[in-house]
Motif scaffolding. Structure first.
Motif, PDB file in Angstrom:
ATOM      1  N   TYR A   1       7.278  -0.858  -4.351  1.00 55.37           N
ATOM      2  CA  TYR A   1       6.104   0.009  -4.250  1.00 55.37           C
ATOM      3  C   TYR A   1       5.859   0.754  -5.558  1.00 55.37           C
TER       4      TYR A   1
ATOM      5  N   THR B   1      -8.725   4.246  -6.412  1.00 52.02           N
ATOM      6  CA  THR B   1      -7.720   4.806  -7.315  1.00 52.02           C
ATOM      7  C   THR B   1      -7.162   3.741  -8.243  1.00 52.02           C
ATOM      8  N   VAL B   2      -6.828   2.591  -7.701  1.00 53.00           N
ATOM      9  CA  VAL B   2      -6.212   1.527  -8.494  1.00 53.00           C
ATOM     10  C   VAL B   2      -7.195   0.941  -9.503  1.00 53.00           C
TER      11      VAL B   2
ATOM     12  N   ALA C   1       0.814  -1.210   0.000  1.00 53.16           N
ATOM     13  CA  ALA C   1       0.000   0.000   0.000  1.00 53.16           C
ATOM     14  C   ALA C   1       0.849   1.261   0.000  1.00 53.16           C
TER      15      ALA C   1
ATOM     16  N   ALA D   1      -4.068   0.698   3.212  1.00 55.36           N
ATOM     17  CA  ALA D   1      -4.904   0.588   2.018  1.00 55.36           C
ATOM     18  C   ALA D   1      -6.332   0.356   2.481  1.00 55.36           C
TER      19      ALA D   1
ATOM     20  N   ASP E   1       3.191   3.953  -6.992  1.00 51.00           N
ATOM     21  CA  ASP E   1       2.146   4.904  -6.683  1.00 51.00           C
ATOM     22  C   ASP E   1       0.814   4.364  -7.206  1.00 51.00           C
ATOM     23  N   PRO E   2      -0.270   4.486  -6.431  1.00 48.97           N
ATOM     24  CA  PRO E   2      -1.557   3.936  -6.866  1.00 48.97           C
ATOM     25  C   PRO E   2      -2.007   4.414  -8.242  1.00 48.97           C
ATOM     26  N   THR E   3      -1.705   5.660  -8.575  1.00 45.06           N
ATOM     27  CA  THR E   3      -2.098   6.167  -9.891  1.00 45.06           C
ATOM     28  C   THR E   3      -1.338   5.467 -11.008  1.00 45.06           C
TER      29      THR E   3
ATOM     30  N   TRP F   1      -7.796   3.813  -1.619  1.00 43.72           N
ATOM     31  CA  TRP F   1      -6.671   3.213  -2.351  1.00 43.72           C
ATOM     32  C   TRP F   1      -7.187   2.357  -3.500  1.00 43.72           C
TER      33      TRP F   1
ATOM     34  N   VAL G   1      -3.393  -6.189  -2.129  1.00 42.36           N
ATOM     35  CA  VAL G   1      -2.558  -5.180  -1.474  1.00 42.36           C
ATOM     36  C   VAL G   1      -2.275  -5.560  -0.019  1.00 42.36           C
TER      37      VAL G   1
END
Length: 430
Positions: free
Chosen positions: A275, A312-313, A266, A305, A277-279, A309, A299
């Motif tokens: 890791y 966004t994903v 997360a 998360a 970034d979620p975007t 979160w 996740v």
């Protein structure tokens, strides 16, 4: 780690009953079931995409369904050979009434509650655990409390870890039958690298017991600072350090693409590396979906998360509806989730459609839909993920997959991708 989710035996009885009365439409038989049997069926037949959230950080109780809206699998970590630890221990400490209330809330929201086995603190193979006895003990815990890897041994290259996992998985399935319980594994991505492991790694595990495993929560982290951190490295071409372990490369090695769930931390603090970034992850998810993948995302971990979160994903690939479209709802005292109330008059709020939705009926209240059923609603094509009745497409229950606008030329391809597969999991090791 391995996870399990219990679907009560009434589901099996209901299916057996369906098979006996071939002349009665399935929807009519579903409508005649008791509310308890309907809830069992909802839990017994999950399909992709899977949005899996692990919980190991201390929280006093499980989150509400609205806290984790957008996920459809919540994993308590960990159940170990000596007994429950962390969030699994917290679950066992609840009263039967408290557990029942949480399960009811999750079921209504379309969330499966499972338990993760082992984690990074136990090494069952190298510690000499008996796979049969360990499986029996853990299956008994799963049954008692109403729910749904050994890393170091792989590096030995002897094949002992693979054989142990095969025996363990097989025995679990004898105690926790497929269709009634979810069984997944959570291997790190490099374990799928071909010709790397003396015992064949997870390609061997998949070839031997893959049919018993509902999906893999593939851990694309903790494998190096530059590993799996770009869409290309994650999806198409992994590095020479761990060759042939990107998503589509694993599929090319013979593992079903619809069973490969992308696992990520997360935040950067949740793993040593890997890791995204979620975007950025959302863009990779969209790209993979466009190439024919639809297994979902895992996740590590709650509460870092939660609903924002995963929203966004999922992005525009699997958009999370923030506003239920139902006009008649009921709310329980222990849940913020809402469900459409059953009405005596069947109504439809769908708009007329043309093009790729031609011939597909509008969604209607009071009709029981099976998993894979298609309807039109609000000018879009929708596909049911599991059995449902009175759950509005786009509503908070998350029952329906939006396959796009009826006038879109991409609808047919999206519909094919959306009609997919089944679900227990070895838990992420950190």
């Amino acid at each position: 780690m391995v996870h399990f989710y219990q679907a009560l035996t009434a589901a099996a009885a209901a299916f057996a009953c369906f098979g006996e009365v071939a002349s009665v439409p399935l929807e009519e038989r579903l409508r005649s079931l008791t509310p308890k049997a309907k809830n069992v069926l909802k839990r017994a037949t999950p399909v992709a995409p899977y949005f899996v959230l692990y919980s190991d950080a201390y929280v006093s109780t499980e989150p509400t369904a609205s806290d984790i809206s957008g996920f459809n699998v919540f994993a308590l970590s960990f159940l170990e050979a000596y007994g429950a630890a962390d969030q699994a221990q917290e679950w066992a400490a609840l009263t039967a009434s408290q557990r029942s209330s949480i399960l009811s809330e999750y079921n209504a929201a379309g969330i499966s509650l499972i338990v993760s086995l082992f984690g990074s603190t136990e090494t069952p193979t190298s510690s000499g655990y008996d796979p049969i006895g360990t499986a029996n003990t853990m299956a008994a815990w799963v049954i008692q409390y109403g729910l749904q890897g050994d890393f170091a041994a792989f590096n030995g290259g002897t094949g002992s870890a693979e054989q142990w996992l095969g025996n363990f998985t097989t025995q679990l399935r004898t105690q926790l039958p497929q269709g009634q319980y979810i069984l997944t594994h959570a291997p790190v991505a490099p374990w799928f690298t071909p010709n790397r492991w003396g015992g064949g790694g997870y390609l061997w595990v998949d070839s031997m017991v893959g049919s018993m495993i509902d999906w893999y929560n593939v851990q694309y982290y903790n494998q190096g600072t530059t590993e799996y951190t770009t869409c290309d490295g994650l999806l198409y071409t992994s590095s020479s350090t761990w060759p042939e372990s990107a998503l589509f490369q694993i599929a090319n090695s013979g593992v079903s693409l619809d069973k490969l769930v992308i696992g990520k931390p997360a935040t950067s603090a949740q793993a040593s590396n890997g890791y995204m970034d979620p975007t950025l992850l959302a863009s990779c998810v969209s790209e993979a979906y466009g190439a024919g993948w639809d297994a979902g995302v895992m996740v590590w971990e709650y509460p870092d998360a939660a609903s924002s979160w995963i929203a966004t994903v999922r992005g525009n690939t699997w958009p999370v509806s923030s506003t239920p479209t139902s006009t008649s709802t009921t709310t329980t005292a222990t849940s913020t989730a809402t469900s459409t109330a059953t009405t005596s008059t069947s109504t439809s709020t769908s708009t007329p459609v043309t093009g790729t939705c031609a011939g597909i009926a509008a969604w209607t209240t009071g009709v029981a839909y099976t998993g894979g059923a298609e309807v039109t609603y609000g000018g879009d094509l929708w596909t049911a993920k599991w059995w449902t009745e009175n759950d509005t497409p786009g509503g908070s229950a998350g029952v329906w997959t939006n396959d796009g606008a009826c006038t879109s030329t991409a609808t047919a391809a999206a519909k094919i991708r959306a009609l997919t597969a089944p679900i227990v999991t070895p838990a992420p090791a950190l």
